[in-house]
Motif scaffolding. Structure first.
Motif, PDB file in Angstrom:
ATOM      1  N   PHE A 179      10.016 -26.271 -17.051  1.00 50.87           N
ATOM      2  CA  PHE A 179      10.313 -27.510 -17.784  1.00 50.87           C
ATOM      3  C   PHE A 179      10.992 -28.564 -16.913  1.00 50.87           C
ATOM      4  N   LYS A 182      11.356 -32.455 -17.710  1.00 48.37           N
ATOM      5  CA  LYS A 182      11.310 -32.692 -19.160  1.00 48.37           C
ATOM      6  C   LYS A 182      12.680 -33.175 -19.645  1.00 48.37           C
ATOM      7  N   ASP A 186      11.432 -33.596 -25.260  1.00 48.51           N
ATOM      8  CA  ASP A 186      10.231 -32.797 -24.950  1.00 48.51           C
ATOM      9  C   ASP A 186      10.458 -31.306 -25.196  1.00 48.51           C
ATOM     10  N   LEU A 187      11.735 -30.903 -25.214  1.00 44.49           N
ATOM     11  CA  LEU A 187      12.028 -29.459 -25.260  1.00 44.49           C
ATOM     12  C   LEU A 187      12.244 -28.947 -26.684  1.00 44.49           C
TER      13      LEU A 187
END
Ligand code: NDP
Ligand code: MG
Length: 387
Positions: A179, A182, A186-187
Motif C-alpha cells: 500500500f 496510498k 484509499d485504505l
C-alpha cells in the motif's frame, strides 16, 4: 570438524523451512537437534524423518499422538505443549537456538535458552518488542550471542563487524509494502487478499500484514534499539521499494555503511548460523544492471499510524511496547479473520494502549501478564466494535 547443533523453533514456518534449506546444504557443518511446530503435524513429521533430530515438540497437545505414532519407529523423542518447548532448548548439545516462532509465544523459549547459555539466532522479533530490556540484560549476564535473522538487523550487524566505534545513526530500510503511496481514504476498504500481497518477500501471514501496515517497521525499530543499544532518535526509517539495500549504519565521522543483496531470507539466516564465518553458497547473485535504479523516500506516518505508535511506545518505555505488540497480534488475527478492517487495526492498538496503564521495571512474569491482559482488552474492543 565439529558440527554446530541447532534447535529450530517454528520449523514449519516461512523462516523455519528456509533455515532447514540452509542446513540441508551444509550437512557436514550443521546438525539439527530439536524441531518444533504448533499445528502443522504433516510437515513436522516429514522434517523429523529427514533431519532425525533428538527431539520434536508439537505445542498443540491435542496433536501429540499423531506425531508420536508417526515417529514411533525412530529414536526421536516426541513431546507436546508449551512447557515442553521451553524445556527442549535446554538439551546440553544445543549450540544455537533459532527462534522462528511467530508472536510473543517466542519469549519464554528465548529467555530459557539464554539462561542455559545458548546462542540465539533471532527471527522472532516479538521477543525483543515485548521484553527487550530484560532479554538483553540476560544476554549480557550469560555472555551469549544474540544473532539477528531479520534482514535489516542482519544488515546492521554485518556493517558493524570490525567496528569498535559508536553508531551515530541506524537507517532501517522498508519496502513500503503493497500500500505504499496510498492515503487513508484509499485504505478504508482494502481486503485481506490485497494486504497479503507483498511486493518483494514471501513470508508468514502475520508479518505480511505487519508489512502492509508498516507495523513491521515499527517492531523493527524497537528490535534495533535493543539489539544495538541506541536511542529511538538514532533510528531512522527510509522507504526503499526495491528491498536491495537491507539497512545502513552511519558512524560519527559521517561515513555510511550498507549491506546489499537480493531479497532472500536464506542469506541472513545463513549468516546468523555461520557467524563469524561466511560459507560459500549458490544463492542467486545481485546485479546492478538488473536494478539500474534504487529509490528512497520518506515513510508516511500520517497514513501508516502504526509506525508512529511504535516510536511513541518505545519512547515511553515500561510495558508500552509489550501492550502494543499484544494488541497488534490480536488485531492482525482479527483482520485475517475479517473481524476488523485494515484501518480498524490501528484503532485497536491506540485504544488498548489507552486502557492499559504503563508500568516500569518489569519481571518476565509481569511482561507475560501484561501480554495476556492486553490481548483480552484488544479482543474485548473488537467484540464491542462489532456490536
Ligand atoms: P510463520 O507463520 O510462517 O511460521 C511460524 C512458525 O511458528 C510455524 O512453525 C508455526 O507452527 C509456529 N508457531 C505459530 N504459533 C506458535 C505458538 N503460539 N507457539 C509455538 N509455535 C508457534 O511465520 P514466519 O516464519 O513468517 O515468521 C516467524 C518469525 O520470524 C516472526 O517473528 C516474524 O516476524 C519473523 N521474521 C520473518 C520473516 C520472513 O521472511 N518470514 C522475515 C523477518 C522476520 P505451525 O506451522 O504448526 O503453525
Ligand atoms: Mg525485516
Amino acid at each position: 570438524m565439529e558440527r554446530k547443533n541447532i534447535a529450530i523453533l517454528g520449523a514449519t514456518g516461512s523462516i523455519g523451512t528456509q533455515a532447514l534449506e540452509v542446513v540441508r546444504s551444509f550437512p557436514d557443518r550443521f546438525v539439527v537437534s530439536v524441531l518444533s511446530a504448533a499445528n502443522n503435524t504433516d510437515l513436522l513429521i516429514q522434517q523429523a524423518l529427514e533431519f532425525l533430530p533428538k527431539q520434536v515438540v508439537i505445542t498443540n497437545t491435542a496433536l501429540y499422538s499423531k506425531v508420536k505414532e508417526a515417529l514411533a519407529h525412530t529414536n526421536i523423542a516426541v513431546a507436546a505443549g508449551v512447557a515442553a518447548l521451553v524445556e527442549a532448548v535446554e538439551l546440553p548439545e544445543i549450540d544455537v537456538v533459532l527462534n522462528a516462532i511467530v508472536g510473543s509465544a517466542g519469549l519464554r523459549p528465548t529467555v530459557r535458552a539464554i539462561e542455559k547459555g545458548k546462542d540465539i539466532a533471532l527471527a522472532n522479533k516479538e521477543t525483543l518488542v515485548v521484553a527487550g530490556e530484560l532479554v538483553m540484560d540476560l544476554v549480557a549476564q550469560h555472555k551469549v550471542q544474540m544473532l539477528p535473522v531479520d534482514s535489516e538487523h542482519s544488515a546492521i550487524f554485518q556493517c558493524l563487524a570490525g567496528e569498535p566505534s559508536p553508531i551515530e545513526k541506524i537507517i532501517l530500510t522498508a519496502s513500503g509494502g503493497p500500500f505504499r503511496g496510498k492515503k487513508t481514504q484509499d485504505l478504508r476498504t482494502v481486503s485481506r487478499a490485497q494486504a497479503l500481497k507483498h511486493p518483494n518477500w514471501s513470508m508468514g501471514a502475520k508479518i505480511t500484514i505487519d508489512s502492509a501496515s508498516l507495523m513491521n517497521k515499527g517492531l523493527e525499530v524497537i528490535e534495533a534499539k535493543w539489539l544495538f543499544n541506541v536511542t529511538a532518535s538514532q533510528i531512522e526509517v527510509v522507504v526503499h521499494p526495491q528491498s536491495i539495500v537491507h539497512s545502513l549504519v552511519q558512524f560519527e565521522d559521517g561515513s555510511l555503511k550498507a549491506q546489499l543483496g537480493l531479497p532472500d531470507m536464506k542469506l541472513p539466516i545463513q549468516y546468523a548460523l555461520t557467524f563469524p564465518e561466511r560459507f560459500p553458497n549458490t544463492f542467486k547473485r545481485f546485479s546492478f544492471t538488473d536494478y539500474a535504479t534504487l529509490t528512497f523516500e520518506q515513510p508516511d506516518l500520517e497514513t501508516f499510524r502504526n509506525l508512529k505508535l511504535a516510536y511513541q511506545a518505545l519512547a515511553e518505555g515500561g510495558n508500552r511496547t509489550c501492550v502494543l505488540n499484544a494488541a497488534n497480534e490480536v488485531a492482525v488475527a482479527a483482520f485475517l479473520d475479517d473481524k476488523v478492517s485494515f484501518l480498524g487495526m490501528s484503532d485497536i492498538l491506540e485504544e488498548t494502549l489507552c486502557q492499559i496503564p504503563n508500568r516500569k521495571q518489569l519481571s518476565l512474569e509481569d511482561y507475560i501478564t501484561f501480554d495476556k491482559e492486553s490481548r483480552m482488552m484488544a479482543q474485548d474492543l473488537i467484540h464491542r466494535l462489532k456490536n
